[in-house]
Design an enzyme around this catalytic site. Structure first.
Site, PDB file in Angstrom:
ATOM      1  N   ASP A   8       0.730  -1.074  -0.082  1.00 27.79           N
ATOM      2  CA  ASP A   8      -0.184  -0.028   0.074  1.00 27.79           C
ATOM      3  C   ASP A   8       0.894   1.448  -0.151  1.00 27.79           C
ATOM      4  O   ASP A   8       1.906   1.156   0.792  1.00 27.79           O
ATOM      5  CB  ASP A   8      -0.998   0.012   1.234  1.00 27.79           C
ATOM      6  CG  ASP A   8      -1.969  -1.152   1.244  1.00 27.79           C
ATOM      7  OD1 ASP A   8      -1.990  -1.742   0.063  1.00 27.79           O
ATOM      8  OD2 ASP A   8      -2.382  -1.441   2.500  1.00 27.79           O
ATOM      9  N   ASP A 129     -15.566  -3.164  -1.622  1.00 27.70           N
ATOM     10  CA  ASP A 129     -15.212  -2.656  -0.376  1.00 27.70           C
ATOM     11  C   ASP A 129     -16.399  -2.744   0.763  1.00 27.70           C
ATOM     12  O   ASP A 129     -17.485  -1.787   0.355  1.00 27.70           O
ATOM     13  CB  ASP A 129     -14.374  -1.488  -0.220  1.00 27.70           C
ATOM     14  CG  ASP A 129     -13.114  -1.525  -1.087  1.00 27.70           C
ATOM     15  OD1 ASP A 129     -12.730  -2.522  -1.137  1.00 27.70           O
ATOM     16  OD2 ASP A 129     -12.729  -0.442  -1.739  1.00 27.70           O
TER      17      ASP A 129
END
Length: 238
Positions: A8, A129
């Protein structure tokens, strides 16, 4: 099932956040290539790269992504974060990404998703998500008002590479996965499912495997050493 280390990206570094909150950064590796080399040395061959800055409209890590993919030709990279136009999808694929992850625009603009999926069949991975059961967008900062079930139904007929389902309420907390959610998604979707959020133990990975999940993204537990990377790679790197 394949275990997939997360890389990330924030401000050029590799980070791990709790619940996707910028205020709760727990891990920072200054050079993302160092993180990539670490996980490759353990035997991992697939990686999930997310541009957190692009997802939140705070900048871009495009040059870092290009360096990561170029550094490891022949490995599998799924790349996402703020991908909201067809040109960016094409650029990432041309740059070596195996699949491109699209989330916010995929949920908000089905016609666009249909077009991009038809242009790049089998190369687009849709991010669903979920916080509780609600699908969230824009770097997990906004609720869509939509339950996961009808969203999955929208995507069923498209030529996707798969679905990346992140249990945001589990992300970075090292408290285990939302197994019930992942089982529901696997049962409801014709596409391969990649799970993310809360993977903490080998037992979590085995349970996801038994549920029919085809890939599991691992972040915090690897970066903090809670999970033995070598043990994970031996069982789930391929």
């Amino acid at each position: 099932m394949r275990a997939i280390p997360a890389i990330d990206l924030r401000e050029g570094a590799c980070v791990q956040l709790v619940g996707g909150s910028y205020a709760e950064e727990r891990v920072r590796v200054k050079d993302p290539l160092e993180a990539l080399a670490r996980w490759r040395a353990h035997g991992f061959t697939s990686f999930h790269v997310v541009d957190l800055d692009a997802a939140l409209g705070r900048g871009t890590n495009a040059s870092v992504i290009a360096r990561l993919v170029a550094a490891a030709p022949g490995l599998v990279f799924s790349v996402g974060g703020g991908v909201r136009d067809s040109e960016r999808v094409a650029t990432l694929i041309e740059g070596g990404a195996s699949t491109v992850v699209v989330g916010t625009r995929a949920v908000e603009d089905l016609a666009w998703l249909e077009d991009v999926a038809s242009r790049f069949p089998g190369r687009v991975l849709v991010a669903a998500d979920v916080k509780g059961r609600e699908v969230v967008t824009r770097g997990w900062t906004e609720g869509s008002g939509q339950d996961i079930a009808p969203v999955l139904a929208m995507f069923a007929r498209l030529p996707l590479a798969g679905l990346l389902v992140t249990a945001v309420h589990k992300e970075g907390r090292m408290g285990g996965v939302d197994l019930a959610l992942m089982r529901e998604v696997v049962d409801a979707s014709p596409h391969p499912v990649v799970a993310s959020g809360g993977v903490t133990t080998l037992e979590d990975l085995r349970a996801l495997d038994a549920a029919g999940v085809q890939g599991a993204v691992i972040g915090m537990a690897l970066y903090t050493g809670r999970l033995d990377a070598s043990a994970v790679a031996r069982e789930f790197a391929e």
